[in-house]
Write a protein that holds these residues in place. Structure first.
Motif, PDB file in Angstrom:
ATOM      1  N   TYR A 229       8.477 -34.963  41.194  1.00 16.45           N
ATOM      2  CA  TYR A 229       8.446 -33.533  40.905  1.00 16.45           C
ATOM      3  C   TYR A 229       9.840 -33.063  40.508  1.00 16.45           C
ATOM      4  O   TYR A 229      10.855 -33.716  40.794  1.00 16.45           O
ATOM      5  N   ALA A 230       9.891 -31.903  39.832  1.00 13.95           N
ATOM      6  CA  ALA A 230      11.131 -31.235  39.473  1.00 13.95           C
ATOM      7  C   ALA A 230      10.922 -29.744  39.681  1.00 13.95           C
ATOM      8  O   ALA A 230       9.912 -29.187  39.237  1.00 13.95           O
ATOM      9  N   VAL A 231      11.857 -29.088  40.381  1.00 16.46           N
ATOM     10  CA  VAL A 231      11.731 -27.674  40.722  1.00 16.46           C
ATOM     11  C   VAL A 231      13.017 -26.961  40.339  1.00 16.46           C
ATOM     12  O   VAL A 231      14.117 -27.393  40.721  1.00 16.46           O
ATOM     13  N   GLN A 232      12.877 -25.875  39.603  1.00 14.45           N
ATOM     14  CA  GLN A 232      14.039 -25.073  39.204  1.00 14.45           C
ATOM     15  C   GLN A 232      14.143 -23.859  40.121  1.00 14.45           C
ATOM     16  O   GLN A 232      13.186 -23.094  40.272  1.00 14.45           O
ATOM     17  N   LEU A 233      15.299 -23.698  40.756  1.00 17.76           N
ATOM     18  CA  LEU A 233      15.540 -22.552  41.626  1.00 17.76           C
ATOM     19  C   LEU A 233      16.782 -21.819  41.156  1.00 17.76           C
ATOM     20  O   LEU A 233      17.799 -22.447  40.813  1.00 17.76           O
ATOM     21  N   THR A 234      16.705 -20.504  41.170  1.00 20.97           N
ATOM     22  CA  THR A 234      17.847 -19.676  40.785  1.00 20.97           C
ATOM     23  C   THR A 234      18.256 -18.805  41.957  1.00 20.97           C
ATOM     24  O   THR A 234      17.412 -18.120  42.567  1.00 20.97           O
TER      25      THR A 234
END
Length: 362
Positions: A198-203
């Protein structure tokens, strides 16, 4: 010489007329045998034996045992010193082996060898205890460090008001922390090994807040809404956009239909002034190929005021259409304060012309 003995005298030794000597009388006549007065003779009159007490001999010494005991004693001392443990661990086995050899020597004292063996064993045990204590202390110090220590900032403790602090220490009011924002996500399954990724983008939209040692839980569900597997990533979420990648190890024959992300809420944020918080900068990323995998190399530069250990680099690979087709991650041993460190990783089963993006974080 005048006979001073009666002819009927039995055989024996009698004064010979010379001071300090005796002559042997065989019962009928004098013989030519003489001896000093007081000498003990054997039963045969023809042999004169002088009895002298032999000097007592010296006790045998076990030199090897003494050496073994000395080596073991020195190793024992070094094993008690945290900074010199390695010396103790080198000497103690030597003392132990020499002690055994000394113990097997015949006709030599055994106690030195026995003592060397005992000292070696006890020294080894103490050395292990000292080593565990040192490691435990280091781990405790590392765990005890707060995120504000890592980024060089400090937060106001509970119960402290502006009126309690000196005027020179007063700070302007700071806006409350905002929630993390979830961006793009991706997932897939490696056909060869059946493991998911998986890949998760968090800002982090906060300029003056970070999320220290944040746990990010990523859950995989099938089409029926059944939770298949969960993976957790830990790290410090600095201001700006970050990517977190990972793997699902227990997918089995299931199919991932969607993923859900659970992370820290705004109340878990720690104040850290943007002027004092450090950051990372990625250098040029180069790629190559070896067999059927892609090799990726790059550098990361730190402007933190302190060295940063085990900096994680998360990578995503995009194909020509921009779709995420693979992920991986690696760690640097250390990024010096204000310095640069190299990193590299191999990406499996991705198109060799994929575009690679890298995201460093604590």
């Amino acid at each position: 010489m005048t006979d001073s003995t009666s002819p009927a005298a039995p055989a024996g030794w009698f004064p010979a007329g010379v001071e300090g000597q005796e002559r042997y009388w065989d019962g009928t006549a004098w013989t030519d045998q003489v001896r000093p007065v007081g000498t003990v003779v054997s039963e045969s009159p023809t042999t004169v034996e002088t009895s002298t007490a032999s000097a007592p001999g010296k006790k045998p010494r076990n030199v090897l045992g003494i050496v073994a005991l000395a080596v073991a004693a020195v190793g024992f001392i070094f094993a008690c010193i945290p900074g010199a443990l390695i010396v103790g661990w080198l000497l103690l086995p030597v003392g132990f082996i020499l002690g055994i050899v000394a113990l097997l020597q015949k006709g030599k004292p055994k106690w030195q060898g026995v003592a060397a063996i005992i000292v070696s064993v006890v020294g080894t045990i103490i050395g292990v205890i000292v080593f565990i204590a040192v490691v435990a202390g280091a781990v405790n110090n590392a765990v005890g460090d707060t995120v504000t220590d890592e980024v060089g900032s400090s937060a106001v403790g509970e119960g402290t008001s502006a009126s309690d602090a000196p005027a020179a220490e007063e700070k302007p009011a700071v806006a409350e922390a905002q929630e993390l924002v979830l961006g793009e996500t991706a997932f897939g399954v490696d056909a060869d090994n059946g493991m998911g990724w998986y890949a998760v983008q968090l800002t982090n939209p906060n300029t003056d807040y970070v999320f220290g040692n944040a746990g990010i839980d990523v859950e995989a569900y099938d089409a029926s809404g059944v939770l298949i597997d969960t993976d957790t990533s830990y790290g410090t979420i600095l201001s700006g956009t970050s990517w977190f990648v990972g793997r699902f190890f227990d997918i089995g024959s299931a199919q991932i239909d969607r993923i859900e992300v659970r992370g820290p809420t705004a109340d878990a944020a720690t104040y850290s002034s943007a002027a004092e918080t450090g950051s990372f900068t990625l250098g040029e990323i180069t790629t190559g190929s070896e067999y059927d995998w892609m090799t990726v190399n790059g550098t990361v530069t730190s402007n933190f005021s302190e060295d940063q250990d085990m900096v994680r680099i998360d990578l995503i690979a995009r194909d020509g259409s921009g779709e995420i087709v693979g992920v991986d991650f690696t760690f640097t041993d250390r990024v010096p304060a204000g310095g640069t460190a190299a990193w590299n990783v191999n990406l499996w089963k991705v198109p060799l012309d994929s575009k690679i993006e890298a995201y460093p974080h604590l």
